[in-house]
Write a protein that holds these residues in place. Structure first.
Motif, short mmCIF file in Angstrom:
data_model
loop_
_atom_site.label_atom_id
_atom_site.label_comp_id
_atom_site.label_asym_id
_atom_site.label_seq_id
_atom_site.Cartn_x
_atom_site.Cartn_y
_atom_site.Cartn_z
N ARG A 138 0.85 -1.27 0.11
CA ARG A 138 0.07 0.05 0.04
C ARG A 138 0.76 1.41 -0.16
N ASP A 152 -12.33 3.02 5.57
CA ASP A 152 -12.53 2.50 4.03
C ASP A 152 -13.35 1.59 4.27
N HIS A 155 -14.06 -4.60 8.35
CA HIS A 155 -14.27 -5.93 7.67
C HIS A 155 -13.34 -7.04 8.78
N ASP A 157 -11.04 -10.66 8.11
CA ASP A 157 -10.49 -11.17 7.16
C ASP A 157 -10.99 -12.71 7.13
N ILE A 168 -3.01 -11.87 10.08
CA ILE A 168 -2.66 -10.83 9.34
C ILE A 168 -1.42 -10.21 9.78
N TRP A 170 0.68 -6.85 9.51
CA TRP A 170 0.70 -5.51 8.80
C TRP A 170 1.78 -4.51 9.56
N LEU A 183 -4.10 1.44 10.18
CA LEU A 183 -5.03 0.53 10.32
C LEU A 183 -5.54 1.00 11.68
N HIS A 237 -11.82 -4.83 11.46
CA HIS A 237 -10.60 -3.68 11.30
C HIS A 237 -10.86 -2.77 10.14
N GLY A 239 -8.97 0.12 7.30
CA GLY A 239 -7.99 1.22 6.92
C GLY A 239 -8.60 2.56 7.26
N ARG A 248 0.72 7.06 2.41
CA ARG A 248 0.91 6.25 3.34
C ARG A 248 1.68 4.83 2.67
N SER A 250 2.68 1.03 3.39
CA SER A 250 2.60 -0.10 4.49
C SER A 250 2.30 -1.27 3.49
N ASP A 252 0.76 -5.26 3.81
CA ASP A 252 0.05 -6.07 4.50
C ASP A 252 0.25 -7.83 4.02
N ARG A 254 0.24 -12.21 5.17
CA ARG A 254 -0.41 -13.14 5.99
C ARG A 254 0.61 -14.16 6.38
O1 LIG Z 1 -3.94 -1.40 5.44
C1 LIG Z 1 -5.06 -1.32 5.32
O2 LIG Z 1 -5.63 -0.17 4.96
C2 LIG Z 1 -6.12 -2.58 5.40
C3 LIG Z 1 -5.25 -3.86 5.62
C4 LIG Z 1 -6.16 -5.02 5.83
O3 LIG Z 1 -7.28 -4.73 5.77
C5 LIG Z 1 -5.60 -6.35 6.12
O4 LIG Z 1 -4.38 -6.41 6.16
O5 LIG Z 1 -6.16 -7.30 6.27
#
Ligand SMILES: O=C(O)CCC(=O)C(=O)O
Ligand SMILES: [Fe+2]
Length: 334
Positions: A138, A152, A155, A157, A168, A170, A183, A237, A239, A248, A250, A252, A254
Motif C-alpha cells: 500500500r 475505508d 471487515h 478477514d 494478518i 500489517w 489501520l 478492522h 484502513g 501512506r 505499508s 499487509d 499473511r
Molecule cells: O492497510 C489497510 O488499509 C487495510 C489492511 C487490511 O485490511 C488487512 O491487512 O487485512
C-alpha cells in the motif's frame, strides 16, 4: 477567493473515530501460552520497535523508487530512505492503486528472507514462519475525496479466507500518524469467532456498519517503521483514509507458523466447477470443490459453476486450503 477557502475548510476531512492506543505485547514474546491468550482476548498482537529498521528501510526504498517512477513524489536529498513521500499533486489517473509493479517484483520475498526479520518471527512463533503469498503493497495517496468517511470499510478477514488459519501481518514502512491513517482495529471482539458481516443474497460479504460495535472498542497508534501489528482473522478492522499531504506506506501480509495447517501454494494443473488439481513443489494434489468451497476472485467475491473455470486457468497461481480431499478455500495470491 477567501470564501472558497472557507468552504473548503468546512467540508474538510472528517475526523477519525475516536480510538485508544493499541496495547503493546512485547513483554509476552517468549511466552507462547500468554501470547495465545492475548491473541484470543485482545484479538491482535502489537509489537513496538521489533523489526530491523535497515530491512524495513530497504523494503521502503522499493516503494519510494516506484513512487518516483510514477512521478508522484519528487526526490529530495540522495539517501533513498530519506526521500520525501510528499505527494506532488501529479495526476493519479494512471496510478497503480494496488501497486501492481511491486506485485510483479515481489519485494516481500527478500524482506522476509532478511535474517533479523526471519529471526524475529521464528522467536515469536517458536517455529519457522510460513508466509502465505497474499500481499498488499500500500502506497496510498492523500484522499482525493476529503468529504468521504475516513473508514475505508470495516471487515474481518476470516470470512474471506475460511479455513486458512493465518495471522494478518500489517507492517508500517514509515511513520503513519492519525492524518496518514493506517489501520484501526477493534479490541476484544475476536474470541467468539463471530462473523459480523451482513450476508448478501449471493453468499458474499459486505462491509460492516460501524454502529455494530461498541464505540470504545477501536484502537490505533502512531505507527513507526520497526513496529508490526498481527491481527486475528476475526478481529474487525479498517484502513483509515489518508488526509495528510504524504503517501501512506505499508505492507499487509499473511503469516503462520510452519507447524500450523498451512495451505497449498502452487499453480492450477486442471480445474472444473467441482474439482481442482494443484501443483506445488511436492507434486499434484487433486481436491474436490463443493458449493460451500470458497472459490474467490482477487476482490474476495465468491465464484461458482462456470465462473470458476472462467477465472482460473491451468497455470494460474493459487492458494488452496483443504480438509483431506475437500478444498475449503481457493484464492489467487493477490
Ligand atoms: O492497510 C489497510 O488499509 C487495510 C489492511 C487490511 O485490511 C488487512 O491487512 O487485512
Ligand atoms: Fe483486512
Amino acid at each position: 477567493m477567501a470564501e472558497v477557502a472557507d468552504v473548503e475548510r468546512i467540508v474538510s476531512p472528517k475526523a477519525a473515530p475516536s480510538a485508544r492506543e493499541l496495547k503493546t505485547h512485547n513483554h509476552l514474546i517468549g511466552n507462547l501460552a500468554a501470547l495465545d491468550e492475548a491473541w484470543e482476548q485482545d484479538g491482535y498482537w502489537f509489537f513496538r520497535d521489533v523489526l530491523d529498521k535497515d530491512a524495513v528501510g530497504r523494503l521502503r526504498a522499493t516503494f519510494v523508487e516506484e513512487l518516483e517512477l510514477q512521478g508522484v513524489i519528487d526526490p529530495v536529498g540522495t539517501a533513498p530512505t530519506d526521500r520525501s513521500v510528499r505527494y506532488n499533486g501529479a495526476s493519479l489517473a494512471n496510478y497503480p492503486f494496488r501497486m501492481e509493479p511491486l506485485v510483479v517484483r515481489q519485494p516481500w520475498r527478500a524482506f522476509v528472507a532478511e535474517k533479523p526479520i526471519n529471526d524475529f518471527f521464528t522467536r515469536l512463533f517458536g517455529d519457522e514462519p510460513f508466509w502465505v503469498p497474499a500481499v498488499e503493497y500500500r502506497a496510498t495517496p492523500p484522499s482525493q475525496d476529503p468529504a468521504r468517511s475516513r473508514l475505508d470499510g470495516i471487515h474481518q478477514d476470516g470470512p474471506y479466507s475460511p479455513g486458512i488459519p493465518f495471522r494478518i501481518c500489517w507492517i508500517p514502512l514509515a511513520e503513519i500518524d492519525e492524518d496518514i491513517g493506517g489501520l484501526m482495529c477493534a479490541e476484544g471482539l475476536a474470541a467468539d469467532k463471530n462473523n459480523f458481516h451482513p450476508q448478501d443474497d449471493d453468499g458474499s460479504n459486505s462491509m460492516i456498519p460501524v454502529e455494530k460495535f461498541p464505540a470504545d472498542c477501536w484502537r490505533r497508534t502512531t505507527y513507526q517503521a520497526g513496529d508490526v501489528l498481527l491481527m486475528n482473522l476475526w478481529t474487525p478492522h479498517t484502513g483509515l483514509s489518508n488526509v495528510s499531504d504524504r503517501f501512506r506506506l505499508s505492507l499487509d501480509h499473511r503469516v503462520m507458523a510452519k507447524r500450523d495447517k498451512c495451505p497449498i501454494v502452487g499453480e492450477v494443473e486442471s480445474i472444473a466447477p467441482d474439482r481442482v488439481e494443484v501443483r506445488d513443489g511436492s507434486g499434484v494434489t487433486p481436491l474436490r470443490i463443493e458449493p460451500d468451497t470458497y472459490v474467490r476472485n482477487h476482490m474476495g467475491e465468491k465464484l461458482s459453476g462456470e465462473q470458476i473455470v472462467d477465472y482460473y486457468k491451468p497455470g494460474s497461481p493459487v492458494i488452496i486450503a483443504h480438509d483431506d480431499d475437500l478444498a475449503t478455500v481457493v484464492r489467487p495470491p493477490h
